[in-house]
Design a protein around this motif. Structure first.
Motif, short mmCIF file in Angstrom:
data_model
loop_
_atom_site.label_atom_id
_atom_site.label_comp_id
_atom_site.label_asym_id
_atom_site.label_seq_id
_atom_site.Cartn_x
_atom_site.Cartn_y
_atom_site.Cartn_z
N SER A 85 -12.20 0.04 9.02
CA SER A 85 -12.50 0.46 7.43
C SER A 85 -12.99 2.09 7.49
O SER A 85 -13.70 2.37 8.33
CB SER A 85 -13.81 -0.37 6.90
N HIS A 128 2.56 -1.70 5.04
CA HIS A 128 1.24 -1.87 4.95
C HIS A 128 0.76 -2.63 3.77
O HIS A 128 1.29 -2.37 2.39
CB HIS A 128 0.82 -0.41 4.61
N ARG A 175 -2.33 -4.10 1.34
CA ARG A 175 -3.47 -3.69 0.92
C ARG A 175 -4.29 -4.97 0.46
O ARG A 175 -3.41 -5.78 -0.53
CB ARG A 175 -3.77 -2.48 0.18
N ASP A 176 -5.42 -4.98 0.32
CA ASP A 176 -6.38 -5.99 -0.61
C ASP A 176 -5.79 -7.29 -0.22
O ASP A 176 -5.83 -8.48 -0.81
CB ASP A 176 -5.90 -5.95 -2.16
N SER A 214 -9.00 -6.21 3.10
CA SER A 214 -8.49 -5.25 3.78
C SER A 214 -7.24 -4.99 3.98
O SER A 214 -6.53 -5.63 3.19
CB SER A 214 -9.36 -5.28 5.30
N THR A 215 -6.70 -4.05 4.52
CA THR A 215 -5.29 -3.63 4.63
C THR A 215 -4.91 -4.32 6.14
O THR A 215 -5.63 -4.41 7.04
CB THR A 215 -5.13 -2.23 4.83
N ASP A 246 0.88 -0.97 -0.05
CA ASP A 246 -0.07 0.24 -0.16
C ASP A 246 0.93 1.29 0.06
O ASP A 246 1.50 1.55 0.94
CB ASP A 246 -0.75 -0.06 1.14
#
Length: 267
Positions: free
Chosen positions: A179, A136, A138-139, A190-191, A114
């Motif tokens: 979120s 970080h 993500r996804d 989510s992250t 991210d």
């Protein structure tokens, strides 16, 4: 698949009701995942023995294909789990392979960096027998729900490339932020933040700096096949990121081949 009737029973009595909750409330299909584990379908691609079992892509694809129309969220979780389990089967320790094979352990992929919002750059720093991973991601499918993550980082000691780790979900320093819009994804995509997370050096999956080659051989075939089963509208988020990453980190032609294969899957 070794026991199709077991899957049908789980589909009818557990996954279908879980799918309704997933669609209506965005609720993670925990009951469906647990039932698949009890039926031997979550661990069908792993073996506790070092040379036993194997990665049964065709069997996994059949499971995902049958689950997808009933509960897309569960199918997405299975896709990421099976792809991560392929790395565990090839490079994980005996205990972790045994946990996955038993159906008690849900794993997932944490590979997409991210870079937005001033997120920290991914790092890996070793002190003695402990490695601090900061990133970080993500996804991440099943973020906060999986038992472990197949996690990518820069190498600890080598120059260039990637290194993969098996990171337990309960490890201190690992968390899933709330979120921003408050709208839950049923697949819990989510992250995940490591700020940092500390793991033993033995948590490394494969060799330091050889993660791109592992992704080529152990992850890409699974993501391509299972994305084809699920459908182009649900291509795993790791595919595009891995294509971009491999083009800059894998050796010579490997990165080009990876990028080309993933690009074909994303068409």
């Amino acid at each position: 698949m070794s026991n199709p009737s077991a899957l049908q029973d789980v589909l009818d009595h557990v996954i279908a009701p879980a799918g309704e909750l997933a669609r209506q409330e965005g609720k993670f299909p925990r009951a469906a995942v647990a039932a698949l584990g009890r039926a031997g379908l979550l661990g069908l691609t792993c073996s506790a023995e070092p040379e036993g079992g194997g990665t049964y892509l065709a069997r996994a694809a059949e499971v995902v294909a049958r689950v997808m129309p009933v509960c897309p969220a569960t199918a997405a979780v299975l896709q990421s789990h099976y792809a991560a389990a392929a790395v565990v089967e090839a490079y994980g320790g005996r205990w972790l392979r045994g946990e996955v094979a038993s159906g008690r352990h849900l794993c997932t992929l944490a590979l997409v960096e991210d870079g937005a919002g001033g997120a920290v750059r991914s790092t890996a720093r070793r002190t003695g027998g402990v490695v601090a991973l900061r990133a970080h991601k993500r996804d991440v499918v099943a973020a906060g729900e999986a038992d472990s993550y197949v996690w990518s980082s820069p190498p600890v000691a080598s120059d260039g490339g990637l290194t993969l780790w098996g990171v337990p979900a309960h490890a201190p320093g690992l968390f899933v932020p709330a979120s921003a819009n408050g709208v839950p994804f049923a697949s819990a995509t989510s992250t995940v933040v490591a700020d940092p997370v500390r793991v033993p050096a033995e948590a490394m999956l494969g060799t330091d700096g050889e993660g791109s080659s592992i992704l080529l051989g152990a992850v890409l075939p699974w993501l391509l096949e299972l994305s084809a089963v699920i459908g182009s509208d649900a291509v795993h988020p790791s595919l595009g990121a891995l294509a971009r990453s491999a083009s800059g980190t894998a050796r010579s032609g490997d990165g080009q081949a990876f990028a080309a294969s993933a690009a074909m899957a994303l068409r």
